[in-house]
Write a protein that holds these residues in place. Structure first.
Motif, PDB file in Angstrom:
ATOM      1  N   LYS A  84      13.698  34.537  63.910  1.00  0.00           N
ATOM      2  CA  LYS A  84      15.333  34.726  63.799  1.00  0.00           C
ATOM      3  C   LYS A  84      15.871  35.247  65.364  1.00  0.00           C
ATOM      4  O   LYS A  84      15.122  35.968  65.871  1.00  0.00           O
ATOM      5  N   ASP A  85      17.107  35.033  65.679  1.00  0.00           N
ATOM      6  CA  ASP A  85      17.716  35.877  66.522  1.00  0.00           C
ATOM      7  C   ASP A  85      18.707  36.703  65.888  1.00  0.00           C
ATOM      8  O   ASP A  85      19.514  36.171  65.024  1.00  0.00           O
ATOM      9  N   VAL A  86      18.737  38.004  66.399  1.00  0.00           N
ATOM     10  CA  VAL A  86      19.774  38.981  65.714  1.00  0.00           C
ATOM     11  C   VAL A  86      20.963  38.974  66.652  1.00  0.00           C
ATOM     12  O   VAL A  86      20.505  39.531  68.025  1.00  0.00           O
ATOM     13  N   HIS A  87      22.027  38.890  66.497  1.00  0.00           N
ATOM     14  CA  HIS A  87      22.912  39.070  67.336  1.00  0.00           C
ATOM     15  C   HIS A  87      23.891  40.148  67.116  1.00  0.00           C
ATOM     16  O   HIS A  87      24.430  40.318  65.966  1.00  0.00           O
ATOM     17  N   VAL A  88      23.995  41.329  67.931  1.00  0.00           N
ATOM     18  CA  VAL A  88      24.858  42.510  67.829  1.00  0.00           C
ATOM     19  C   VAL A  88      25.909  42.538  68.410  1.00  0.00           C
ATOM     20  O   VAL A  88      25.794  42.412  69.663  1.00  0.00           O
ATOM     21  N   VAL A  89      26.993  42.827  67.932  1.00  0.00           N
ATOM     22  CA  VAL A  89      28.250  42.755  68.873  1.00  0.00           C
ATOM     23  C   VAL A  89      29.085  44.003  68.106  1.00  0.00           C
ATOM     24  O   VAL A  89      29.433  44.183  67.186  1.00  0.00           O
ATOM     25  N   TRP A  90      29.443  44.928  69.396  1.00  0.00           N
ATOM     26  CA  TRP A  90      30.352  46.070  69.135  1.00  0.00           C
ATOM     27  C   TRP A  90      31.649  45.983  70.304  1.00  0.00           C
ATOM     28  O   TRP A  90      31.304  46.036  71.294  1.00  0.00           O
ATOM     29  N   ASP A  91      32.775  45.885  69.395  1.00  0.00           N
ATOM     30  CA  ASP A  91      33.818  45.757  70.420  1.00  0.00           C
ATOM     31  C   ASP A  91      34.605  47.140  70.908  1.00  0.00           C
ATOM     32  O   ASP A  91      35.765  47.078  70.978  1.00  0.00           O
ATOM     33  N   GLY A  92      33.728  48.131  70.136  1.00  0.00           N
ATOM     34  CA  GLY A  92      34.580  49.383  70.567  1.00  0.00           C
ATOM     35  C   GLY A  92      35.226  50.032  69.061  1.00  0.00           C
ATOM     36  O   GLY A  92      35.535  51.108  68.965  1.00  0.00           O
ATOM     37  N   LYS A  93      35.432  49.067  68.114  1.00  0.00           N
ATOM     38  CA  LYS A  93      36.029  49.393  66.823  1.00  0.00           C
ATOM     39  C   LYS A  93      35.191  48.847  65.716  1.00  0.00           C
ATOM     40  O   LYS A  93      34.980  49.433  64.670  1.00  0.00           O
ATOM     41  N   GLU A  94      34.583  47.730  65.677  1.00  0.00           N
ATOM     42  CA  GLU A  94      33.746  47.017  64.529  1.00  0.00           C
ATOM     43  C   GLU A  94      32.595  46.496  65.244  1.00  0.00           C
ATOM     44  O   GLU A  94      32.549  45.905  66.085  1.00  0.00           O
ATOM     45  N   LEU A  95      31.419  46.785  64.342  1.00  0.00           N
ATOM     46  CA  LEU A  95      30.301  46.489  64.557  1.00  0.00           C
ATOM     47  C   LEU A  95      29.936  45.278  63.587  1.00  0.00           C
ATOM     48  O   LEU A  95      29.918  45.342  62.561  1.00  0.00           O
ATOM     49  N   LYS A  96      29.427  44.250  64.381  1.00  0.00           N
ATOM     50  CA  LYS A  96      28.792  42.988  63.652  1.00  0.00           C
ATOM     51  C   LYS A  96      27.453  42.509  64.134  1.00  0.00           C
ATOM     52  O   LYS A  96      27.081  42.696  65.035  1.00  0.00           O
ATOM     53  N   VAL A  97      26.606  42.413  63.062  1.00  0.00           N
ATOM     54  CA  VAL A  97      25.238  41.900  63.021  1.00  0.00           C
ATOM     55  C   VAL A  97      25.103  40.726  62.292  1.00  0.00           C
ATOM     56  O   VAL A  97      25.508  40.504  61.087  1.00  0.00           O
ATOM     57  N   GLU A  98      24.667  39.840  62.983  1.00  0.00           N
ATOM     58  CA  GLU A  98      24.467  38.132  62.589  1.00  0.00           C
ATOM     59  C   GLU A  98      23.228  37.869  63.028  1.00  0.00           C
ATOM     60  O   GLU A  98      22.592  38.286  64.026  1.00  0.00           O
ATOM     61  N   GLU A  99      22.729  36.993  62.187  1.00  0.00           N
ATOM     62  CA  GLU A  99      21.331  36.425  62.786  1.00  0.00           C
ATOM     63  C   GLU A  99      21.513  34.875  62.402  1.00  0.00           C
ATOM     64  O   GLU A  99      22.536  34.232  61.770  1.00  0.00           O
ATOM     65  N   GLY A 100      20.345  34.078  63.047  1.00  0.00           N
ATOM     66  CA  GLY A 100      20.375  32.628  63.130  1.00  0.00           C
ATOM     67  C   GLY A 100      18.708  32.362  63.385  1.00  0.00           C
ATOM     68  O   GLY A 100      18.334  33.188  63.896  1.00  0.00           O
ATOM     69  N   LEU A 101      18.521  31.183  63.298  1.00  0.00           N
ATOM     70  CA  LEU A 101      17.059  30.754  63.743  1.00  0.00           C
ATOM     71  C   LEU A 101      17.045  30.840  65.092  1.00  0.00           C
ATOM     72  O   LEU A 101      17.952  30.217  65.736  1.00  0.00           O
ATOM     73  N   LYS A 102      15.910  31.025  65.781  1.00  0.00           N
ATOM     74  CA  LYS A 102      15.735  30.906  67.050  1.00  0.00           C
ATOM     75  C   LYS A 102      16.040  29.651  67.779  1.00  0.00           C
ATOM     76  O   LYS A 102      15.884  28.566  67.299  1.00  0.00           O
ATOM     77  N   GLY A 103      17.058  29.621  68.876  1.00  0.00           N
ATOM     78  CA  GLY A 103      17.287  28.642  69.716  1.00  0.00           C
ATOM     79  C   GLY A 103      18.600  27.724  69.025  1.00  0.00           C
ATOM     80  O   GLY A 103      18.731  26.862  69.497  1.00  0.00           O
ATOM     81  N   GLU A 104      18.988  28.329  67.742  1.00  0.00           N
ATOM     82  CA  GLU A 104      20.188  27.692  67.215  1.00  0.00           C
ATOM     83  C   GLU A 104      21.334  28.562  67.252  1.00  0.00           C
ATOM     84  O   GLU A 104      21.145  29.758  67.708  1.00  0.00           O
ATOM     85  N   SER A 105      22.589  28.012  67.250  1.00  0.00           N
ATOM     86  CA  SER A 105      23.775  28.901  67.242  1.00  0.00           C
ATOM     87  C   SER A 105      23.445  30.213  66.158  1.00  0.00           C
ATOM     88  O   SER A 105      22.959  30.018  64.983  1.00  0.00           O
ATOM     89  N   VAL A 106      24.114  31.324  66.486  1.00  0.00           N
ATOM     90  CA  VAL A 106      23.780  32.573  65.457  1.00  0.00           C
ATOM     91  C   VAL A 106      25.184  32.157  64.674  1.00  0.00           C
ATOM     92  O   VAL A 106      26.085  32.022  64.776  1.00  0.00           O
ATOM     93  N   LYS A 107      24.670  32.546  63.209  1.00  0.00           N
ATOM     94  CA  LYS A 107      25.464  32.329  62.210  1.00  0.00           C
ATOM     95  C   LYS A 107      26.578  33.583  62.188  1.00  0.00           C
ATOM     96  O   LYS A 107      26.190  34.690  62.445  1.00  0.00           O
TER      97      LYS A 107
END
Length: 108
Positions: A84-107
């Motif tokens: 998997k690829d784990v995508h972590v996004v913090w915009d200063g207010k909200e934390l999102k942790v998303e995952e997808g199969l390697k090499g594919e778009s993250v869900k």
């Protein structure tokens, strides 16, 4: 590389290259890095100690994310965990942790 005495991973290795040219790279006589594995260390340290990624079971691809958000105004990174690829996004207010199969778009 081991037969040549390597104790780290070289930036490039081709056993067909003549001995006299083995360390040449980028047009420089001794331009090749002979300790290239060290270049990966900052990625591990940032992922582990700032993003807070801990792989809990490598075989199952499970993980926990406990980022140290006080260090960041914002953060976005994608890290590999098993298949998997784990995508972590913090915009200063909200934390999102998303995952997808390697090499594919993250869900999302």
């Amino acid at each position: 590389m081991l037969k040549k005495g390597a104790v780290t991973f070289w930036e490039e290795y081709d056993p067909a290259v003549p001995e006299a040219e083995q360390y040449d790279m980028y047009g420089d006589r001794f331009g090749k890095s002979l300790c290239h594995a060290w270049s990966a260390s900052p990625i591990y340290l940032l992922a582990r100690y700032f993003v807070g990624l801990t792989v809990t079971d490598a075989a199952k691809g499970t993980y926990e994310v406990h980022p140290h958000l006080a260090y960041f105004d914002s953060l976005e990174c994608t890290l590999p965990v098993g298949d998997k690829d784990v995508h972590v996004v913090w915009d200063g207010k909200e934390l999102k942790v998303e995952e997808g199969l390697k090499g594919e778009s993250v869900k999302k």
